[in-house]
Design an enzyme around this catalytic site. Structure first.
Site, short mmCIF file in Angstrom:
data_model
loop_
_atom_site.label_atom_id
_atom_site.label_comp_id
_atom_site.label_asym_id
_atom_site.label_seq_id
_atom_site.Cartn_x
_atom_site.Cartn_y
_atom_site.Cartn_z
N SER A 20 0.84 2.90 -8.35
CA SER A 20 0.25 3.06 -9.09
C SER A 20 0.82 4.85 -9.72
CB SER A 20 -1.40 3.95 -8.45
OG SER A 20 -1.91 2.36 -8.41
N GLU A 78 -14.43 3.00 -16.31
CA GLU A 78 -15.10 2.54 -14.57
C GLU A 78 -16.04 1.17 -14.42
OE1 GLU A 78 -15.63 5.42 -12.00
OE2 GLU A 78 -16.89 6.64 -13.96
N SER A 131 3.11 2.41 -2.16
CA SER A 131 4.35 2.16 -2.41
C SER A 131 4.34 2.73 -3.55
CB SER A 131 4.45 0.60 -2.43
OG SER A 131 3.54 0.01 -3.80
N GLY A 132 4.07 3.44 -3.78
CA GLY A 132 4.47 4.04 -5.66
C GLY A 132 3.69 3.22 -7.16
N ALA A 139 0.55 -1.14 0.11
CA ALA A 139 -0.15 0.15 0.47
C ALA A 139 1.05 1.28 -0.48
CB ALA A 139 -0.90 0.20 1.35
N HIS A 181 -6.13 10.32 -7.73
CA HIS A 181 -5.68 10.10 -9.16
C HIS A 181 -6.05 11.09 -10.32
CE1 HIS A 181 -3.64 5.63 -7.87
NE2 HIS A 181 -3.62 6.56 -6.64
N ARG A 217 -4.21 12.71 -10.96
CA ARG A 217 -2.64 13.38 -11.45
C ARG A 217 -2.81 12.57 -13.28
NH1 ARG A 217 -0.63 9.83 -7.42
NH2 ARG A 217 -1.45 7.82 -8.60
N ARG A 218 -3.63 11.74 -13.67
CA ARG A 218 -4.00 11.95 -14.86
C ARG A 218 -4.16 12.29 -16.05
NH1 ARG A 218 -7.26 7.33 -12.00
NH2 ARG A 218 -8.22 8.29 -13.26
N ALA A 229 -10.81 1.75 -13.86
CA ALA A 229 -10.80 1.61 -12.67
C ALA A 229 -11.89 1.07 -11.68
CB ALA A 229 -11.14 3.31 -12.42
#
Length: 173
Positions: free
Chosen positions: A17, A63, A14-15, A12, A51, A54-55, A35
């Site tokens: 994604s 979805e 951790s980077g 969890a 998220h 950022r994208r 998603a």
């Protein structure tokens, strides 16, 4: 060029994604984001919003918290899809009371027949203590089996720790 199937595994936060996003963005292909998260509380709504921001708008959003296999069937050559994440997909299956073996088999068939390049993100959940309750142990076992199946299929399997990628199978781009 990105591999046909890249599997990214990590703990969890951790980077994983963010690393997966950079791979998709550098692929030169049309970007899609599958998603699996459900916005069931404020914390998850905030995480989803972070998220998405950022994208950016360049990503097509699909979805599909439960039927990822059908979503994968809509993808075409020339696309690269980030499936984020297999762990939430599995959690959704358990919450809905679906038969995990059948759901997993359907997902794996969808992955095997997908026409697009895939980058699949999943959590490593087996490095902690043995859970005290049966449902959590069942989830951990199912997640481990799913991760093994995804890693077997992957051309590139990457573990991300503290934002740093480590190739477990194949070569980092």
């Amino acid at each position: 060029m990105l591999n046909k199937l890249t599997f990214i595994l990590g703990g969890a936060a951790s980077g994983k994604s963010r690393y997966a996003e950079t791979l998709v963005e550098s692929s030169g292909l049309t970007m899609a984001y599958l998603a699996t998260a459900r916005a069931l509380d404020d914390e998850m709504r905030a995480k989803i919003a972070t998220h998405a921001k950022r994208r950016g708008a360049e990503w097509a959003l699909i979805e599909s918290p439960l039927d990822a296999a059908s979503a994968l069937a809509t993808l075409q050559p020339g696309q690269c899809c980030l499936f984020d994440c297999a762990t939430l997909w599995l959690s959704n299956q358990l919450i809905e009371g679906h038969e995990i073996g059948q759901a997993t088999d359907a997902l794996l068939r969808g992955i095997d027949t997908c026409k697009a390049h895939l980058v699949i993100v999943s959590n490593e959940v087996g490095q902690g203590i043995v859970p005290a309750d049966a449902l959590t142990r069942r989830f951990r076992e199912a997640q481990g089996r799913l991760n093994i199946a995804l890693a077997e299929r992957a051309d590139l399997a990457v573990q991300v720790v503290a934002g740093l990628p480590l190739a477990l199978k194949g070569q980092l781009p």
